[in-house]
Design an enzyme around this catalytic site. Structure first.
Site, PDB file in Angstrom:
ATOM      1  N   LYS A 123       0.841  -1.201   0.000  1.00 43.29           N
ATOM      2  CA  LYS A 123       0.000   0.000   0.000  1.00 43.29           C
ATOM      3  C   LYS A 123       0.876   1.251   0.000  1.00 43.29           C
ATOM      4  CE  LYS A 123      -1.850   2.914   2.632  1.00 43.29           C
ATOM      5  NZ  LYS A 123      -1.862   4.213   1.953  1.00 43.29           N
ATOM      6  N   GLY A 135       6.645   4.799   8.466  1.00 44.38           N
ATOM      7  CA  GLY A 135       5.809   5.992   8.586  1.00 44.38           C
ATOM      8  C   GLY A 135       5.964   6.602   9.962  1.00 44.38           C
ATOM      9  N   GLU A 153       3.372   7.557  15.522  1.00 45.43           N
ATOM     10  CA  GLU A 153       1.995   7.482  16.017  1.00 45.43           C
ATOM     11  C   GLU A 153       1.241   6.320  15.351  1.00 45.43           C
ATOM     12  OE1 GLU A 153      -0.121  11.086  15.161  1.00 45.43           O
ATOM     13  OE2 GLU A 153      -2.018  10.124  15.711  1.00 45.43           O
ATOM     14  N   GLU A 159       9.555   0.843  10.801  1.00 49.01           N
ATOM     15  CA  GLU A 159      10.605   1.847  10.595  1.00 49.01           C
ATOM     16  C   GLU A 159       9.920   3.191  10.757  1.00 49.01           C
ATOM     17  OE1 GLU A 159      12.457   4.625   9.361  1.00 49.01           O
ATOM     18  OE2 GLU A 159      12.581   3.824   7.307  1.00 49.01           O
ATOM     19  N   CYS A 199      13.260  10.361   7.295  1.00 47.88           N
ATOM     20  CA  CYS A 199      13.119   9.870   8.677  1.00 47.88           C
ATOM     21  C   CYS A 199      14.433   9.989   9.446  1.00 47.88           C
ATOM     22  CB  CYS A 199      12.606   8.439   8.680  1.00 47.88           C
ATOM     23  SG  CYS A 199      13.485   7.356   7.557  1.00 47.88           S
ATOM     24  N   GLU A 234       9.667  15.343  15.686  1.00 46.95           N
ATOM     25  CA  GLU A 234      10.008  15.211  14.266  1.00 46.95           C
ATOM     26  C   GLU A 234       9.190  16.217  13.459  1.00 46.95           C
ATOM     27  OE1 GLU A 234       8.747  11.607  12.049  1.00 46.95           O
ATOM     28  OE2 GLU A 234      10.799  11.542  11.301  1.00 46.95           O
TER      29      GLU A 234
HETATM   30  P1  NDP Z   1       1.607   8.144   8.294  1.00 53.54           P
HETATM   31  O1  NDP Z   1       2.364   7.383   9.290  1.00 53.54           O
HETATM   32  O2  NDP Z   1       0.189   8.449   8.568  1.00 53.54           O
HETATM   33  O3  NDP Z   1       1.650   7.410   6.867  1.00 53.54           O
HETATM   34  C1  NDP Z   1       2.502   6.359   6.497  1.00 53.54           C
HETATM   35  C2  NDP Z   1       1.710   5.290   5.733  1.00 53.54           C
HETATM   36  O4  NDP Z   1       0.767   4.660   6.591  1.00 53.54           O
HETATM   37  C3  NDP Z   1       0.891   5.844   4.580  1.00 53.54           C
HETATM   38  O5  NDP Z   1       0.816   4.892   3.545  1.00 53.54           O
HETATM   39  C4  NDP Z   1      -0.473   6.018   5.242  1.00 53.54           C
HETATM   40  O6  NDP Z   1      -1.509   6.086   4.311  1.00 53.54           O
HETATM   41  C5  NDP Z   1      -0.542   4.774   6.085  1.00 53.54           C
HETATM   42  N1  NDP Z   1      -1.467   4.832   7.210  1.00 53.54           N
HETATM   43  C6  NDP Z   1      -2.008   5.914   7.827  1.00 53.54           C
HETATM   44  N2  NDP Z   1      -2.790   5.545   8.855  1.00 53.54           N
HETATM   45  C7  NDP Z   1      -2.745   4.182   8.914  1.00 53.54           C
HETATM   46  C8  NDP Z   1      -3.336   3.199   9.773  1.00 53.54           C
HETATM   47  N3  NDP Z   1      -4.110   3.540  10.796  1.00 53.54           N
HETATM   48  N4  NDP Z   1      -3.072   1.889   9.545  1.00 53.54           N
HETATM   49  C9  NDP Z   1      -2.261   1.531   8.538  1.00 53.54           C
HETATM   50  N5  NDP Z   1      -1.686   2.413   7.687  1.00 53.54           N
HETATM   51  C10 NDP Z   1      -1.912   3.730   7.874  1.00 53.54           C
HETATM   52  O7  NDP Z   1       2.379   9.475   7.996  1.00 53.54           O
HETATM   53  P2  NDP Z   1       1.744  10.847   7.454  1.00 53.54           P
HETATM   54  O8  NDP Z   1       1.764  10.773   6.005  1.00 53.54           O
HETATM   55  O9  NDP Z   1       0.429  11.155   8.059  1.00 53.54           O
HETATM   56  O10 NDP Z   1       2.788  11.892   7.988  1.00 53.54           O
HETATM   57  C11 NDP Z   1       2.642  12.401   9.327  1.00 53.54           C
HETATM   58  C12 NDP Z   1       3.968  12.552   9.985  1.00 53.54           C
HETATM   59  O11 NDP Z   1       4.588  11.292  10.075  1.00 53.54           O
HETATM   60  C13 NDP Z   1       4.971  13.411   9.232  1.00 53.54           C
HETATM   61  O12 NDP Z   1       4.821  14.746   9.524  1.00 53.54           O
HETATM   62  C14 NDP Z   1       6.276  12.853   9.700  1.00 53.54           C
HETATM   63  O13 NDP Z   1       6.640  13.472  10.903  1.00 53.54           O
HETATM   64  C15 NDP Z   1       5.986  11.403   9.958  1.00 53.54           C
HETATM   65  N6  NDP Z   1       6.430  10.510   8.867  1.00 53.54           N
HETATM   66  C16 NDP Z   1       7.546   9.792   9.085  1.00 53.54           C
HETATM   67  C17 NDP Z   1       8.014   8.962   8.094  1.00 53.54           C
HETATM   68  C18 NDP Z   1       9.245   8.170   8.312  1.00 53.54           C
HETATM   69  O14 NDP Z   1       9.764   7.600   7.368  1.00 53.54           O
HETATM   70  N7  NDP Z   1       9.718   8.084   9.519  1.00 53.54           N
HETATM   71  C19 NDP Z   1       7.373   8.855   6.788  1.00 53.54           C
HETATM   72  C20 NDP Z   1       6.155   9.620   6.677  1.00 53.54           C
HETATM   73  C21 NDP Z   1       5.742  10.423   7.692  1.00 53.54           C
HETATM   74  P3  NDP Z   1      -1.879   7.511   3.617  1.00 53.54           P
HETATM   75  O15 NDP Z   1      -0.645   8.307   3.456  1.00 53.54           O
HETATM   76  O16 NDP Z   1      -2.409   7.097   2.337  1.00 53.54           O
HETATM   77  O17 NDP Z   1      -2.832   8.157   4.569  1.00 53.54           O
END
Ligand code: NDP
Length: 518
Positions: free
Chosen positions: A223, A275, A278, A297, A331, A429
């Site tokens: 996904k 991601g 949270e 991660e 990240c 972050e």
């Molecule tokens: P998310 O953690 O929400 O997104 C990462 C992935 O998880 C996306 O594919 C998202 O889908 C999906 N996702 C969201 N909610 C769920 C859930 N409940 N169950 C399973 N999968 C889910 O990151 P955000 O895009 O909202 O970014 C928010 C913050 O997260 C950023 O500001 C940053 O600080 C951090 N972040 C950190 C990353 C890292 O590599 N450490 C990468 C991305 C974000 P979709 O995007 O389609 O909603």
């Protein structure tokens, strides 16, 4: 009207026009984008049972690129079933045959590299120079590297046992003195892997997830993030071109609810997630009462430590790379800079000078250093932190250089000085081009302050003294420590975090571990 939000009052540095200013260097390749993309399930593009679609936006001009299917629970179920059906045959293939498919994927990524780079940049806002020179080559590298592991898994995991090897297609290495049965390992595939990736390195994260899983005989449901699905869907086209058996990889687009449905599906054997911390915690809670394997991660607030004996000019490049690469959507970004007090003024002066020479703007211009922020929501998040930094008493330094494009989501690179460890900009972050600069006096203080974070993904150490580097690196609680460099990635090198940065490794021999049952 620009969607750039108003920033708090800042220490601004004028950008003096240089007589050596760059001419525009727009990317000339045009990439065809269909008006609508369906889900990739069982080797075919199929309309979603949910009948829902959502728009994918170019963050550099706010134009709609196309519509993407939103996978509902029934679609997730169809993708998992396709992966389940395909898994035994994929695992039973001779390892060298599996490797051939993976080599073909890697080569097609290389052959279609320019198209993929342009698409990545249009979809996510990152500079074309980064998509072209980093994201796409590294994605190909991950498939090449892991293709090499397919027929060597029994040698990767030594231990006791032996007869399970055949079930995963490992027939032993002809002519080799050591037979697999003598090594006695049981590297069996895990089964069906649900893989959820973020928007900062879309194709590269897809490769990080898919390549080790496929090498070990697993099948996948991937996904991608809602805002950056296009290169994953191009990858699906590549799978069709190379005749990857149907169902081995399924790609389902959608938002968080789609990811959640994948995590909660009963017939998924392993979840791999990259991601936010949270969402990672929520996924860990969902998987806890099940027998699903899990790797996470997550986020980071990585320290970059500069000692007074470092080569300052070299370190400045590392600081710039560490925080402004990919607009800071990284990240492992070196977002907390610790500078030894005796060189603080010099570092700030040089950093200011270097920062004001960064070119912010059209991501499709080959001279651009800092592209568009990935989404309106992420821009709002970054501005929340800029306001908090100033409110809590830190001083914001930013350039007020050349005009930003009138449309799109933009944030100029900037840094804060006068930062206290309790400030939000030092603790949380931000995921944007915002650096928190702090000072230290002794190596012990640097280590204590660097480790004073719930995260533990990466760190950087800059010093002329090798012994000091090794001593410091050993004491930093971080999965990766770069010395006199930053943001260097290689498929053979494991990547992953400590503490709230997650668990499990991706890449290298260690990254394979999550994709086998021994
Ligand atoms: P998310 O953690 O929400 O997104 C990462 C992935 O998880 C996306 O594919 C998202 O889908 C999906 N996702 C969201 N909610 C769920 C859930 N409940 N169950 C399973 N999968 C889910 O990151 P955000 O895009 O909202 O970014 C928010 C913050 O997260 C950023 O500001 C940053 O600080 C951090 N972040 C950190 C990353 C890292 O590599 N450490 C990468 C991305 C974000 P979709 O995007 O389609 O909603």
């Amino acid at each position: 009207m620009s969607t750039r939000l108003e920033q708090p009052t800042a220490v601004q540095t004028e950008v003096t026009p240089s007589i050596w200013d760059y001419s525009p260097a727009p990317e000339s390749v045009k990439v065809a984008i269909e008006p609508r993309y369906d889900l990739f399930i069982g080797g075919k593009f199929v309309a979603p049972k949910s009948k829902k679609y959502f728009a994918s936006i170019n963050p550099a001009n706010e134009q709609t690129l196309c519509e993407l299917a939103e996978a509902g629970e029934k679609d997730v179920d169809a993708a998992v079933q396709a992966a389940r059906t395909a898994q035994p045959k994929w695992a039973a293939l001779k390892p060298a045959e599996r490797a051939k498919f993976m080599f073909r994927i890697a080569r097609r990524i290389q052959e279609r590299a320019r198209e993929l780079a342009v698409l990545e940049t249009m979809d996510g806002g990152k500079p074309i120079a980064e998509s072209r020179d980093i994201d796409i080559p590294l994605a190909a590298q991950h498939f090449f590297y892991h293709a090499g592991w397919c027929d060597k898994l029994a040698y990767a995991f030594t231990g006791s046992g032996g007869k399970g090897i055949k079930a995963s297609g490992h027939q032993g290495i002809k002519g080799s003195k050591t037979r697999n049965s003598e090594l006695g390992t049981f590297p069996l595939p895990v089964g069906v892997c649900g893989q959820i990736i973020p928007w900062n390195f879309p194709l590269l994260m897809a490769a990080w997830k898919l390549a080790p899983a496929l090498a070990c005989g697993n099948t996948c449901v991937l996904k991608p993030a809602e805002t950056t699905s296009l290169t994953a869907l191009r990858l699906a086209e590549i799978f069709q071109e190379i005749d990857l058996p149907p169902g081995v990889v399924n790609i389902i687009t959608g938002a968080g609810a789609t990811g959640q449905a994948l995590v909660n599906h009963d017939d998924v054997d392993k979840i791999a997630f990259t991601g936010s911390t949270e969402v990672g915690k929520r996924i860990a809670q969902a998987c806890a009462p099940t027998d699903k394997k899990l790797t996470l991660e997550l986020g980071g607030k990585s320290p970059n430590i500069i000692f007074e004996d470092a080569s300052i000019d070299q370190a400045i490049e590392g600081i710039i790379q560490g925080i402004y690469f990919n607009q800071g959507h990284v990240c492992c970004a070196g977002s907390r800079l610790f500078v030894q007090e005796s060189i603080l003024d010099e570092v700030i002066e040089k950093l200011t000078h270097r920062m004001k020479n960064l070119r912010v703007g059209d991501p499709l211009d080959k001279n651009t250093d800092v592209g568009a922020i990935n989404s309106k929501a992420q821009l709002a998040t970054i501005h929340k932190y800029l306001e908090a930094g100033s409110r809590e008493g830190a001083a914001l330094h930013e350039t007020n250089g050349s005009a930003l494009p009138s449309k799109g989501y933009w944030c100029r690179p900037c840094f804060f000085t006068g930062v206290q460890p309790s400030h939000m900009v030092a603790r949380e972050e931000i995921f944007g081009p915002v650096l928190a600069v702090m000072s230290f006096r002794t190596p012990e203080e640097a280590i204590t302050r660097a480790n004073n974070t719930p995260y533990g993904l990466a760190a950087g150490v800059w010093s002329d003294k090798g012994s000091k580097i090794f001593a410091i690196a050993r004491q930093l609680k971080a999965g990766v420590v770069w010395c006199n460099t930053y943001n260097k990635f290689d498929a053979a090198s494991p990547f992953g975090g400590f503490k709230e940065s997650g668990f499990g490794r991706e890449g290298g021999l260690q990254g394979l571990r999550a994709y086998v049952n021994i």
